[in-house]
Enzyme design. Structure first.
Site, PDB file in Angstrom:
ATOM      1  N   HIS A   1       0.851  -1.195   0.000  1.00  0.00           N
ATOM      2  CA  HIS A   1       0.000   0.000   0.000  1.00  0.00           C
ATOM      3  C   HIS A   1       0.885   1.243   0.000  1.00  0.00           C
ATOM      4  O   HIS A   1       1.949   1.252   0.590  1.00  0.00           O
ATOM      5  CB  HIS A   1      -0.902   0.010   1.242  1.00  0.00           C
ATOM      6  CG  HIS A   1      -2.084   0.877   1.087  1.00  0.00           C
ATOM      7  ND1 HIS A   1      -2.062   2.220   1.347  1.00  0.00           N
ATOM      8  CD2 HIS A   1      -3.334   0.600   0.640  1.00  0.00           C
ATOM      9  CE1 HIS A   1      -3.252   2.737   1.093  1.00  0.00           C
ATOM     10  NE2 HIS A   1      -4.041   1.788   0.659  1.00  0.00           N
TER      11      HIS A   1
ATOM     12  N   ASP B   1      -7.882  -5.363  -0.802  1.00  0.00           N
ATOM     13  CA  ASP B   1      -8.275  -6.172  -1.974  1.00  0.00           C
ATOM     14  C   ASP B   1      -7.922  -7.640  -1.842  1.00  0.00           C
ATOM     15  O   ASP B   1      -8.323  -8.444  -2.689  1.00  0.00           O
ATOM     16  CB  ASP B   1      -7.589  -5.599  -3.225  1.00  0.00           C
ATOM     17  CG  ASP B   1      -8.161  -4.242  -3.582  1.00  0.00           C
ATOM     18  OD1 ASP B   1      -7.377  -3.275  -3.711  1.00  0.00           O
ATOM     19  OD2 ASP B   1      -9.399  -4.132  -3.675  1.00  0.00           O
TER      20      ASP B   1
END
Ligand code: SDX
Length: 393
Positions: free
Chosen positions: A271, A328
């Site tokens: 991320h 996700d």
């Protein structure tokens, strides 16, 4: 450096705006919407309640939520001419470009909702987007499987209406599974906003030119489509299916990732901001296990995902780079268990992120400090040179 311009390839340390909507502490793994921690909202608030919170800044009273829900329900149907748009798309079209095209087309049908500086028009655009995007999303799916589109049924709740339009058929009554409805509602809450991510920054940038809300959200849908952003939930499933089908063992796949084979990443990991476990991923992982057990759906891909996570979190390559599961990594497994095809996964992300895009655009357009987005660059090209005639090239 050239003059006042400095170059930060990381971007993440360059604030593009000020905002009072969402707070993230990437090192601590903290996420709050308007000050409320994400785990409390995921457990206690509905998606429509959180949409109200993000857009208007406060949790609604029961009366305010009821009035908001009624306004949204009033606009769930599409203009009949917009319904005919879907006839033109090819059957095998990915639903994300269908979604962005139809959302952009809303600005041709609702010309009474385009002025960014007319509060009533902004409210109309807000409610119409929240109301019509689930209808558009379900129609994109129906088109891809050659089934008739169902009109909305406003006797149902927001998520139930979407599920019925997506999975229902005219021939038989559709019973919404309350487990699926509750979990999907919670997943939408988890996706509702996330500070200045790629797609939200796109919505703000496009809106900063005073483009209308429909046009700005359509641009956000396109940014979300990328596999490094919202497209990752589809890419995670394809990664897991590849390993399951025997293209790789878990170990050989991880080896390829660590060897940085071109195009090979551990999708659903890493991320730009979280250098800790994405708080949403922890909630989704638990929900995935709950959904599987309650739906008596065991999925070898879930076991595979947990095995991959376990290996990665024990491997210094990932730990040293602070690569943890992001939102996700597990969501696609739940969507699959619910019956959605992988092509719809990023559309579901867009449905969840919609109130965040709207809230951020409204905040930007109201902010008197907002200037038109005009990033600078560091020039790395040729120094000045003289034109060369064709015959001398
Ligand atoms: C979302 O911004 C948001 O808030 C987004 C989002 C939201 O809610 O809107 O949270 C939603 O988009 C989540 C991210 C979904 N994308 C993926 O899962 C795709 C896989 N992940 C990546 O491609 C990647 O992690 C990014 C794009 C998410 C971040 O990329 P960065 O910023 O380049 O990662 P980094 O700078 O932290 O990388 C550090 C190192 C690099 O290696 P070195 O050059 O140091 O050797 O980690 C490596 C990267 O190559 N790396 C990965 C990796 N992610 C980063 N290696 C293998 N697999 C990965 N997934």
């Amino acid at each position: 450096q050239t003059g006042a311009v400095t170059y930060d390839a990381g971007f993440v340390n360059t604030a593009s705006c000020k905002s009072a909507i969402t707070f993230i502490d990437g090192d601590e793994g903290i996420l709050r919407y308007r000050g409320y921690p994400i785990d409390q909202l995921a457990e206690k608030a509905s998606f429509l309640e959180v949409s109200y919170l993000l857009i208007y800044g406060e949790l609604p009273t029961a009366a305010q939520l009821d009035e908001f829900s009624t306004r949204v329900k009033h606009h769930t149907m599409l203009h009949e001419e917009l319904r005919r748009f879907f006839d033109g798309f090819p059957r095998d079209a990915h639903p994300m470009p269908v979604l962005s095209s139809a959302v952009s087309a809303l600005s041709t049908f609702y010309q009474d909702a385009l002025n960014p500086f007319d509060d009533e028009q902004v409210e109309m655009a807000t409610v119409r987007l929240l109301a019509k995007v689930p209808t558009i999303a379900s129609y994109a799916y129906k088109k891809s499987i050659g089934q008739p589109m169902l009109y909305p049924d406003n006797s149902l709740g927001y998520v139930a209406n979407f599920l019925r339009m997506t999975f229902g058929v005219p021939a038989t009554p559709y019973e919404v599974d309350p487990v699926v409805e509750k979990v999907l509602d919670m997943l939408f809450v988890l996706h509702a906003d996330h500070e200045q991510n790629c797609s939200t920054s796109t919505v703000r940038l496009v809106g900063s030119s005073h483009a209308n809300l429909f046009a700005s959200v359509s641009a956000g849908v396109n940014a979300l489509f990328g596999p490094l952003h919202g497209g990752a939930n589809q890419a995670v499933l394809e990664m897991l299916q590849g390993i399951h089908k025997g293209d790789d063992t878990v170990e050989s796949f991880v080896r390829k990732v660590k060897d940085k084979e071109p195009g090979v990443k551990l999708m659903g990991f890493g991320h730009r901001v979280y250098k800790n476990y994405d708080p949403r991923a922890a909630i989704v992982k638990k929900a995935a296990q709950d959904v599987m057990s309650r739906m008596n759906a065991s999925d070898p891909l879930l076991d595979l995902a947990m095995q991959l996570e376990e290996i990665a979190l024990a491997d210094d390559y990932f730990v040293s780079r602070k690569l943890y599961p992001n939102v996700d990594f597990y969501t696609g497994l739940i969507y699959k268990a619910m019956g959605f095809p992988t092509k719809m996964f990023t559309v579901l992300f867009a449905l969840g992120r919609l109130p965040g895009w709207i809230a951020q655009w409204r905040e930007m357009i109201k902010d008197e400090d907002t200037k038109i987005g005009r990033p600078r660059q560091v020039y790395t090209g040729q120094a000045e040179r003289t034109f060369v005639a064709m015959g001398e090239r």
